[in-house]
Design a protein around this motif. Structure first.
Motif, short mmCIF file in Angstrom:
data_model
loop_
_atom_site.label_atom_id
_atom_site.label_comp_id
_atom_site.label_asym_id
_atom_site.label_seq_id
_atom_site.Cartn_x
_atom_site.Cartn_y
_atom_site.Cartn_z
N LEU A 107 1.01 -1.23 0.06
CA LEU A 107 -0.16 -0.02 0.03
C LEU A 107 0.86 1.28 0.12
CD1 LEU A 107 -2.98 -0.98 2.40
CD2 LEU A 107 -3.05 -1.00 0.02
N VAL A 108 1.96 1.15 0.70
CA VAL A 108 2.76 2.58 0.83
C VAL A 108 3.43 2.84 -0.75
CG1 VAL A 108 5.04 3.40 1.51
CG2 VAL A 108 3.37 2.29 3.17
N ALA A 109 3.78 1.46 -1.38
CA ALA A 109 4.30 1.49 -2.94
C ALA A 109 3.13 2.21 -3.55
CB ALA A 109 4.60 0.21 -3.39
N ALA A 110 1.87 1.79 -3.32
CA ALA A 110 0.75 2.05 -4.15
C ALA A 110 0.53 3.83 -3.87
CB ALA A 110 -0.43 1.52 -3.97
N LEU A 111 0.64 4.08 -2.48
CA LEU A 111 0.45 5.41 -2.14
C LEU A 111 1.36 6.24 -3.00
CD1 LEU A 111 -0.89 7.49 -0.29
CD2 LEU A 111 0.87 7.05 1.47
N LEU A 112 2.70 6.01 -3.05
CA LEU A 112 3.78 6.79 -3.73
C LEU A 112 3.28 7.01 -5.31
CD1 LEU A 112 7.07 5.30 -2.33
CD2 LEU A 112 5.75 7.33 -1.66
N GLU A 113 2.65 6.06 -5.67
CA GLU A 113 2.24 6.40 -7.01
C GLU A 113 0.87 7.30 -7.21
OE1 GLU A 113 1.80 2.78 -9.17
OE2 GLU A 113 0.62 3.81 -11.06
N VAL A 114 0.22 7.55 -6.20
CA VAL A 114 -0.95 8.54 -6.29
C VAL A 114 -0.61 10.07 -6.35
CG1 VAL A 114 -2.55 9.46 -4.73
CG2 VAL A 114 -2.31 7.20 -4.70
N PRO A 115 -0.75 10.56 -7.38
CA PRO A 115 -0.53 12.03 -7.90
C PRO A 115 -0.76 12.97 -6.64
CG PRO A 115 -2.66 11.34 -9.03
CD PRO A 115 -2.29 10.26 -8.19
N GLY A 120 -9.58 15.58 -7.71
CA GLY A 120 -10.50 14.61 -7.72
C GLY A 120 -12.10 15.16 -8.35
N LEU A 121 -13.02 15.36 -7.64
CA LEU A 121 -14.26 15.66 -8.32
C LEU A 121 -14.83 16.98 -7.67
CD1 LEU A 121 -16.29 12.22 -8.19
CD2 LEU A 121 -15.41 13.49 -10.37
N ALA A 122 -13.82 17.61 -7.05
CA ALA A 122 -14.25 18.95 -6.41
C ALA A 122 -14.57 19.89 -7.42
CB ALA A 122 -12.77 19.64 -5.65
N SER B 48 -8.28 11.40 3.25
CA SER B 48 -6.78 12.42 2.89
C SER B 48 -6.81 12.43 1.59
CB SER B 48 -5.85 11.51 3.42
OG SER B 48 -5.53 10.37 2.88
N LEU B 49 -7.27 11.59 0.62
CA LEU B 49 -7.25 11.88 -0.87
C LEU B 49 -7.99 13.32 -1.21
CD1 LEU B 49 -8.06 8.17 -2.22
CD2 LEU B 49 -5.61 9.42 -1.92
N ALA B 50 -8.88 13.51 -0.35
CA ALA B 50 -9.57 14.93 -0.83
C ALA B 50 -8.81 16.17 -0.52
CB ALA B 50 -11.06 14.78 -0.06
N HIS B 51 -7.73 15.71 0.22
CA HIS B 51 -7.02 17.17 0.58
C HIS B 51 -5.70 17.28 -0.04
CE1 HIS B 51 -5.67 20.03 3.82
NE2 HIS B 51 -6.92 19.93 4.38
N LEU D 183 -8.04 3.51 -3.38
CA LEU D 183 -6.64 3.66 -4.26
C LEU D 183 -7.11 3.98 -5.63
CD1 LEU D 183 -4.53 0.70 -3.03
CD2 LEU D 183 -3.92 3.07 -3.18
N LEU D 184 -8.04 3.56 -6.23
CA LEU D 184 -8.34 3.84 -7.49
C LEU D 184 -9.16 5.36 -7.57
CD1 LEU D 184 -10.11 0.58 -8.79
CD2 LEU D 184 -7.80 1.29 -9.04
N TYR D 185 -9.73 5.54 -6.70
CA TYR D 185 -10.37 7.05 -6.72
C TYR D 185 -9.06 8.06 -6.88
CZ TYR D 185 -12.85 11.24 -5.70
OH TYR D 185 -13.21 12.43 -5.79
N GLY D 186 -8.03 7.72 -5.86
CA GLY D 186 -7.07 8.55 -5.52
C GLY D 186 -6.15 8.70 -6.81
N ALA D 187 -6.12 7.66 -7.70
CA ALA D 187 -5.29 7.58 -8.76
C ALA D 187 -6.01 8.35 -10.01
CB ALA D 187 -4.99 6.08 -9.29
N HIS D 188 -7.35 8.23 -10.07
CA HIS D 188 -7.74 8.73 -11.60
C HIS D 188 -9.21 9.55 -10.99
CE1 HIS D 188 -5.48 6.38 -13.84
NE2 HIS D 188 -5.63 5.18 -13.15
#
Lengths: 315, 130, 99, 482
Positions: A107-115, A120-122, B48-51, D183-188
């Motif tokens: 999950l940490v590896a995945a987290l590093l890939e999150v932009p 998001g949908l804001a 936290s993704l929303a922030h 995770l998927l929501y975070g990515a895309h």
């Protein structure tokens, strides 16, 4: 002064992890629950740091309050008799440690890939907000954009209550006998607090349309007030006739079903709110959800078949 | 180490901690506590993704996390009721008379609720009711 | 500027009372004295913090809400303390039936 | 026409509330039955619409990224129809078998069956139709909590223990699924399944999200090795409930795995994943079948058989990955037909097996195989249902099972690994444990054993289900490519 915010965030994060560790690894069950309640409260603090006041309200009331009460009551009945804690064998603990560590690393590896920078949908919500009946983003998502989620969520709450009531019908779940004699101090406090809780949950419900708040927070608060009354010996929910209780418990799902049924008959989408009068519909729906959540909360904690009068025959 | 990364990492750590404790299969209550910690970790990561944006948080994860909190509460409440029920049945099974709860006849020994079951009490009631 | 200094002072004093309350729980021998320490120190600590924040408040409504927070917290805190003490008193007299 | 999709979700929820609130037990039963009958109509309409002019889309309110969309392709429409058919016949059986004691509690256990069943069918329909990942998570919770409620109706020590293990296992599973969704929501930044399918590429995030979601689904669908909770839950519950769980709930997990793997992670899928799943399924089939053969109680035998049949269904995944990819707009995920055919025939057959087992237990008074002696002569109809259902599971000529086996043959002929050998082996093992059950029924009745009369109403539903299972083979499902 940016450093101060980071310090505060990191300290809240560290406190969360420490409390979780304490709660999971203390031998004594009651201490573990006490730490879990503290964990819930610090969790509410984390929601405030993440600018999510709705969640802070819900977490403090549900995460720390309700779950804590349910856990303590279950522990009082279970741990008191058995007492001895079954300590898992070291082999099992080792494998679970390895699996969990593996998942954590992945999950940490995945987290590093999150932009790190993404909206998001804001924007999408901000653009579409004027078209909805409410001004507050979270409430519009809950009751307009993703109303189907909330419809299913009220059904999930109804399912939980049905399961608990089935168990109570088997007399398996002894209702909390509350040996507490209704001491004058408690009934005095409840006398003072009940109106405040009522007014405040009404305010929370109303505020939900333009500020943090909404049906679930108001419902849980109302439920907490109901539990306080039951504690002080003023039996409100447990004295309700069965039919009325069932009506109130399913009010949330019934409200949604009524709304979506009429919308479907009018040729609109399942939960496609009409332009005109959408605000009143949302408010009515929120009241129905709040009432059913409140009754659900009280039924989950105090239980509703404290039959004082003989079971009346249904028509 | 902005707010997003701090709380996202905490979410991952809480999820793994909870998972570790659940897999170690302690008693039922501890497993429910561990599951709640896992749930909080998951929702913390989600919100936290929303922030991750300068002008204001994204409300969608907040609404989803609220739904998540309520769903976790429903499941935990059902789990606790089942755990207490199982405990009382074990206490009953081992001969301990249960004070307080109204135990009528074979009722709480598990009426199969099927018409015409062997328990005498069940048959009359079923037939009388037809 | 004076207001900021005052509220800083009030809040630190409040925090100090909270710390003393926690120390009370750790150090004191039995339930009653712990309850006593906890309720008194936290009640006053919260009052001071609320006072400090009230000085920073922009509108009267915020001060009203802060005061409400303090009153409800103090009320429920002392009631809980009374109930626990009352329950402990009953339990202390009759022999311990359960572990 | 696509409004029928919305009725499919609205109807069970509204009926569930009505039957929950209804006063007398008889009123609840009538409402439950009526809703189950009426549910058939939208299910048929949607199936027809999909078969005629491809997948149907439906906007619940707002369009995709913000709102939730429903989509019915052949896979989901067929499973929705299965849910409606099996549900109706199980409801008919339940209304004949469950008693209606005068109401003494807020919720009387037997009366709770109806609202729980309707909420279960609403959850399943939502699971099959929704394209939004978080909505799928909530639908999964609805399915799980209603299944747990159904299992714990009798209130015996065995059922409550099984329900508790079921709850704890699936709770961990749904949180793992939710973390994958996060995770998927975070990515895309979107939760829409097919949109994510277009955006997702291989990488640590995609693999860990896929891994977590797959783990969650495997626990909820009781795929081997995460199936430990199923034998107790399905083995001890009421026969009607076991029929619903083994016939329907398990298919939801299978459907979700196929949907997530082939529509959310098409570009992330590697043949090695399919191979791993295939091997797990292989071990699962053998392990569960051996357990079933050695099982002394009829319902637990059938529960282990469910785990084994699930393994067979899973074999369609490696075949589909190895098989020729199809266009995204295809009315059914290409290569999944064998799994769907087996899911449909197993759903009907297993529900028939559990209901006829219910009739046997009703007569013999106990679930143990040794006690079932002489049942064959006393309950010819129920035995016929049991035999026909077994006929389908063995995949003998005219039945739906035969179609599924044929599809497996066609698909496996193309792929590198001879999965059809595993299918044949699995069928052989199925013959073994079903033979054990049938032999017990044909035993001569022990002298003092007095078998109780079983009303026809308990024997007709399983017979109809078994007939449907066999009749499934006649449909052009296998031959004409939809």
């Amino acid at each position: 002064m940016i450093g101060l915010e980071v310090v505060f965030d990191v300290s809240v994060a560290v406190l969360l992890v420490v409390l979780a560790l304490e709660s999971l690894y203390t031998p004594n069950l009651f201490t573990s629950i006490a730490f879990f309640i503290a964990f819930g409260l610090v969790m509410a603090l984390a929601w405030v740091r993440l600018q999510a006041p709705d969640l802070a309200l819900a977490e403090a009331a549900v995460g720390a309050g309700l779950t804590g009460v349910l856990l303590l009551d279950a522990a009082r009945e279970i741990a008191a008799v058995r007492g001895v804690e079954r300590t898992p064998r070291s082999m099992v603990r080792l494998t679970s440690l390895l699996v969990a560590a593996g998942v954590g690393v992945a999950l940490v590896a995945a987290l590093l890939e999150v932009p790190p920078r993404a909206a998001g949908l804001a924007e999408a919500v901000r653009e579409a907000l004027p078209l909805t009946a409410v001004e507050h983003g979270v409430t519009s998502v809950l009751l307009d954009f993703r109303a189907l989620d909330t419809f299913f969520e009220t059904a999930v709450l109804l399912l939980a209550v049905i399961t608990v009531l089935v168990l109570q019908a088997h007399q398996h779940v002894r209702i909390i006998p509350w040996e507490l004699s209704a001491s004058p101090v408690l009934s005095g406090l409840v006398g003072l607090l009940a109106p405040v809780v009522l007014v405040f949950s009404g305010y929370l419900l109303w505020a939900g349309t333009h500020a943090p708040g909404g049906a679930f927070q108001a419902g849980v608060l109302l439920g907490a007030g109901g539990i306080l009354l039951e504690l002080a010996g003023v039996h409100t929910v447990s004295r309700l006739p069965r039919r009325a209780l069932r009506w109130l418990l399913s009010l949330g799902v019934a409200g949604f079903a009524l709304l979506s049924g009429t919308l479907l008959l009018a040729g609109r989408g399942l939960l496609e709110l009409p332009g005109a009068g959408a605000r009143t519909i949302v408010i009515a729906l929120e009241i129905a959800i709040a009432v059913s959540v409140a009754l659900t909360v009280v039924s989950l904690v105090v239980g509703s078949n404290l039959r004082l009068e003989p079971p009346e025959q249904e028509p | 180490m902005d707010t997003f990364l701090t709380f996202a990492l905490t979410g991952v750590v809480l999820f793994s901690l909870g998972l570790q404790e659940v897999l170690a299969r302690p008693g039922v209550l501890r497993m429910l506590i561990a599951v709640n910690v896992m749930g909080s970790g998951t929702l913390l990561f989600f919100v936290s993704l929303a922030h991750r944006h300068a002008d204001g948080p994204d409300p969608v994860p907040h609404a989803l996390a609220l739904t998540g909190i309520v769903v976790t509460l429903a499941a935990t409440a059902a789990g606790l009721a089942l755990a207490r029920g199982l405990h009382r049945l074990r206490a009953e099974g081992s001969g301990g008379r249960v004070e307080g709860g109204r135990v009528e006849g074979g009722r709480s020994q598990g009426a199969g609720y099927e018409r015409g079951r062997s328990e005498s009490g069940r048959d009359e009631q079923g037939r009388a009711d037809r | 500027m004076v207001l900021d200094g005052l509220s800083l002072l009030a809040v630190t004093a409040g925090v100090l009372f909270f710390v003393s309350g926690t120390l009370g729980i750790l150090r004191f021998p039995d339930v009653f004295s712990r309850l006593h320490a906890l309720t008194k120190a936290d009640g006053l600590g919260l009052g001071l913090i609320v006072l400090g924040l009230a000085l920073q408040a922009t509108s009267l409504a915020v001060i009203g809400k802060l005061a409400l927070v303090w009153i409800v917290a103090a009320l429920s805190g002392s009631t809980a303390c009374y109930l626990m003490a009352h329950f402990e008193l009953e339990r202390a007299q009759e022999p311990h039936d359960r572990a | 026409m696509s409004a029928a999709v919305a009725w499919l979700i609205w109807l069970p929820l509204a009926a569930a509330v009505a039957s929950f609130v209804a006063g007398a037990g008889r009123a609840r039963r009538a409402l439950g039955l009526a809703a189950s009958v009426v549910m058939l109509l939208p299910a048929l309409l949607v199936f027809e619409a999909v078969r005629r002019d491809g997948p149907q889309r439906y906007l619940v309110g707002w369009p995709a990224p913000l709102g939730i969309e429903l989509r019915a392709d052949l896979l989901s429409a067929a499973l929705v129809l299965l849910t409606a058919c099996v549900g109706l016949l199980v409801a008919a059986y339940a209304s004949a078998s469950l008693t209606d004691p005068p109401s003494q509690h807020a919720v009387d256990p037997p009366a709770a069956f109806w609202s729980l069943w309707l909420l279960l069918s609403a959850g399943l329909n939502a699971l099959y139709l929704s394209t939004d990942l978080f909505n799928l998570y909530v639908a999964l919770e609805m399915v799980t909590l209603s299944a747990i409620g159904l299992v714990s109706i009798p209130g015996t020590r065995a059922t409550i223990g099984a329900a508790l293990v079921y709850l704890l296992a699936t709770l961990v599973g749904s949180l793992a699924f939710l973390f994958g969704v996060a995770l998927l929501y975070g990515a895309h930044g979107t939760l829409e399944l097919y949109e994510l399918g277009r955006l997702l590429e291989g990488g640590p995030l995609a693999w860990s999200a896929m891994g977590l979601m797959t783990l969650g689904i495997m626990v909820k669908a009781a795929f081997f090795p995460l199936h430990f909770w199923l034998p107790d839950a399905h083995g001890h519950a009421l026969p009607a409930v076991s029929a619903l769980l083994s016939g329907l709930v398990v298919k939801g997990g299978f459907y979700l795995l196929v949907r997530v793997w082939f529509d959310a992670f098409p570009n992330v899928l590697l043949p090695s994943f399919g191979l791993a799943l295939g091997l797990l399924a292989l071990v699962g089939i053998v392990w569960a079948s051996l357990h079933a053969v050695s099982e002394g109680r009829l319902k637990r035998l059938l529960a282990y058989s469910t785990v084994a049949q699930l393994g067979l269904m899973l074999l369609t995944v490696p075949l589909a990955i190895a098989g020729p990819g199809g266009g995204v707009g295809a009315s059914i995920t290409p290569g999944v037909e064998p799994g769907l055919a087996l899911a449909l025939s197993h759903g009907l057959a297993k529900a028939a097996l559990f209901l006829s087992a219910g009739a046997f237990i009703h007569a013999a008074g106990s679930d143990a195989l040794s006690e079932l002696g002489g049942v064959a002569r006393r309950l010819p109809l129920a035995l016929l249902a049991f035999a026909l259902a077994a006929w389908t599971l063995l995949g003998l000529p005219p039945s739906g099972g035969y179609e599924a086996k044929a599809l497996f043959e066609q698909a496996a002929a193309v792929g590198p690994i001879p999965w059809q050998l595993v299918v044949q082996g699995g069928t052989l093992l199925t013959a073994l444990y079903l033979g054990v059950a049938l032999r017990a029924a044909f035993e001569p009745a022990a002298a003092r054993k007095r078998l109780r009369a079983v009303p026809l109403a308990l024997q007709i539903p399983p017979l109809l289900l078994a007939a449907l299972a066999v009749g499934l083979g006649l449909l052009p499902l296998a031959s004409g490519a939809p």
